[in-house]
Design an enzyme around this catalytic site. Structure first.
Site, PDB file in Angstrom:
ATOM      1  N   CYS A 176      -0.700   3.769   2.338  1.00  0.00           N
ATOM      2  CA  CYS A 176      -0.396   4.214   3.276  1.00  0.00           C
ATOM      3  C   CYS A 176       1.393   4.655   3.737  1.00  0.00           C
ATOM      4  O   CYS A 176       1.536   5.090   4.757  1.00  0.00           O
ATOM      5  CB  CYS A 176      -0.812   2.472   3.733  1.00  0.00           C
ATOM      6  SG  CYS A 176      -2.115   1.312   3.857  1.00  0.00           S
ATOM      7  N   ASP A 177       1.847   3.673   3.382  1.00  0.00           N
ATOM      8  CA  ASP A 177       3.878   3.590   3.193  1.00  0.00           C
ATOM      9  C   ASP A 177       4.317   4.605   3.001  1.00  0.00           C
ATOM     10  O   ASP A 177       5.919   3.940   3.294  1.00  0.00           O
ATOM     11  CB  ASP A 177       4.373   2.027   3.512  1.00  0.00           C
ATOM     12  CG  ASP A 177       3.153   1.466   4.951  1.00  0.00           C
ATOM     13  OD1 ASP A 177       2.657   1.804   5.575  1.00  0.00           O
ATOM     14  OD2 ASP A 177       2.960  -0.128   3.933  1.00  0.00           O
TER      15      ASP A 177
ATOM     16  N   CYS B 210       0.624  -1.096  -0.003  1.00  0.00           N
ATOM     17  CA  CYS B 210      -0.010   0.004  -0.121  1.00  0.00           C
ATOM     18  C   CYS B 210       1.291   1.085   0.023  1.00  0.00           C
ATOM     19  O   CYS B 210       1.328   1.686   1.888  1.00  0.00           O
ATOM     20  CB  CYS B 210      -0.523   0.031   0.963  1.00  0.00           C
ATOM     21  SG  CYS B 210      -1.922   1.751   1.325  1.00  0.00           S
TER      22      CYS B 210
END
Ligand code: NAP
Length: 334
Positions: free
Chosen positions: A153-154, A150
Site C-alpha cells: 500500500c505505502d 503494508c
C-alpha cells in the site's frame, strides 16, 4: 426491525471492499441487503467501518483511479455507492451468531437479526508490536509518515523512495514486503527477533541474494524515533540475546509480523484453518449452506482490495443464485 419476525434475504457482516461489493451486487439484484458494518469506531482491530483501507494513505493499485485515491475516501465512495441502491446499515459490531438452522440469527448486542443467507466479510487485521509510534497508524492512516503495516500500500510513497527502510518480521510476508520495497528504497533491513527466518526456503534465498537487503538478527525494535514530528528518523534496536541497545537511522518502519483474520465470532461454527482463516469451497461457500465468506477473512494469500472486492462479488452472485433456486423449488447442491 431488530428482534422482529422479519427475515432478511441477505445479511452482510463487515464493510471492507468485500462487504461493500457484496452489498452492491445484492442491492442491485433487489435483495435489499442489511449490512452490519462494524461501527464508526476503528482501532487496532480494524473491524470498524471501511476496514483496513481506512488505515492506509494513497491506493494506487485499485483500478479506475489513474491518479490514485486515498484509502478512506475509496471506502466512503463504496459506501455511498451501495447506499444509492438501497443497502441498509447497522452501525455496530455483530456480537453473536446462531447458524444452526435457517433463518440464521445474528445479534448486535441485544438486537437479533434473521436472514436467509449470510455473507461474512469481516476481514483481517495486521498484527502490531505494541509501540506508541504505531498508534497514529491505527488512528488515522499515517503510512506516509513513516510507520506502515503494508508495503504494497505505502512502499511507493515519496516518503520511502531512495531511503533506508526497516521491515520487522521473519516470515514470508516480511521477506515479500522487503523484496517489494527494494524496488524503491536504497536499502532494506529485515529486523528479526531470532537468528533464523520462518519464511520458506525459496523466499529466504531471495532475501539473502538481494544486495539491497540486510538481515539484522536477534533484534527487536524498542522505540521508533520522532512520531511526534509525524516522521521516522531512527529506531532503537534491542539485542534479544544480550539486551544491548543501539540506535539505527531509518526513514520508515514496515511491520510485517502477520495478520489475524477477524473470525473469533465464528469459532467452532464455521470451518477455519489453524490460523483462523475461514476455509471455503467453490470460492466462497463455507461449511454451512447459505453462509458465504469473502475477502481477507478467508484469503491469506492475496489480501488486496481488488481481490476482496472480487470475492465479495462472487459471494453476492452465489447468494442470489441460491435464493433464486430455492424460490423456484429447484434442487440445491452446496
Ligand atoms: P508468520 O509466518 O506468522 O510470520 C510472522 C513473523 O513475525 C515470524 O517470523 C515471527 O517471529 C514474527 N513475529 C511475530 N510476532 C512478533 C512480534 N511481536 N515481534 C517481532 N516479531 C514477531 O506470518 P506471515 O509472514 O504474515 O505469513 C502468514 C502465512 O502466509 C504463512 O503461512 C506464510 O507462508 C503465508 N504467506 C505466503 C507468502 C508467499 O508464499 N508468497 C507470502 C506471504 C505470506 P518468529 O519466527 O520468531 O515466530
Amino acid at each position: 426491525m431488530a428482534s422482529s419476525d422479519h427475515v432478511e434475504k441477505v445479511l452482510i457482516i463487515g464493510s471492507g471492499p468485500a462487504g461493500y461489493t457484496a452489498a452492491l451486487y445484492t442491492s442491485r439484484a433487489n435483495l435489499e441487503p442489511l449490512m452490519i458494518d462494524g461501527g464508526p469506531g476503528f482501532g487496532q482491530t480494524m473491524q470498524g467501518q471501511g476496514g483496513q483501507l481506512t488505515i492506509t494513505t494513497e491506493v494506487e493499485n485499485y483500478p479506475g483511479f489513474p491518479e490514485g485515491v486515498m484509502g478512506p475516501e475509496l471506502m466512503v465512495k463504496m459506501r455511498e455507492q451501495v447506499a444509492r441502491f438501497g443497502t441498509r446499515f447497522v452501525e455496530d459490531m455483530a456480537t453473536r451468531i446462531d447458524f444452526s438452522q435457517r433463518p440464521f440469527k445474528v445479534w448486535v448486542n441485544d438486537d437479533m437479526y434473521r436472514a436467509e443467507t449470510v455473507i461474512v466479510a469481516t476481514g483481517a487485521a495486521a498484527k502490531w508490536i505494541g509501540l506508541d509510534a504505531e498508534k497514529p497508524v491505527w488512528e488515522g492512516g499515517l503510512g506516509g509518515a513513516g510507520v506502515s503495516a503494508c508495503a504494497t500500500c505505502d512502499g511507493a510513497l515519496p516518503a520511502f523512495r531512495n531511503k533506508d527502510l526497516i521491515v520487522v518480521g521473519g516470515g514470508d510476508t516480511a521477506v515479500e514486503e522487503a523484496m517489494y520495497l527494494t524496488h524503491f528504497a536504497s536499502s532494506v533491513a529485515i529486523v528479526h527477533r531470532r537468528d533464523a527466518l520462518r519464511a520458506s526456503k525459496i523466499m529466504q534465498k531471495r532475501a539473502f541474494d538481494n544486495p539491497k537487503i540486510e538481515m539484522v538478527w536477534n533484534s527487536r525494535i524498542a522505540e521508533i524515533h520522532d512520531p511526534a514530528a509525524k516522521r521516522v528518523s531512527a529506531v532503537t534496536l534491542e539485542d534479544t540475546v544480550t539486551g544491548a541497545r543501539t540506535v539505527r537511522a531509518t526513514s520508515g518502519v514496515f511491520i510485517a509480523i502477520g495478520h489475524r483474520p477477524n473470525s473469533d465470532l465464528f469459532k467452532g461454527i464455521l470451518d477455519m484453518d489453524e490460523n483462523g482463516y475461514l476455509t471455503t469451497h467453490h470460492e466462497v461457500r463455507t461449511n454451512i449452506p447459505g453462509v458465504f465468506a469473502c475477502g481477507d477473512v478467508q484469503d491469506h494469500e492475496y489480501r488486496q482490495a481488488v481481490t476482496a472486492a472480487g470475492s465479495g462479488c462472487a459471494a453476492a452472485i452465489q447468494a442470489e443464485r441460491l435464493l433464486a433456486a430455492e424460490e423456484a423449488g429447484a434442487e440445491v447442491t452446496w
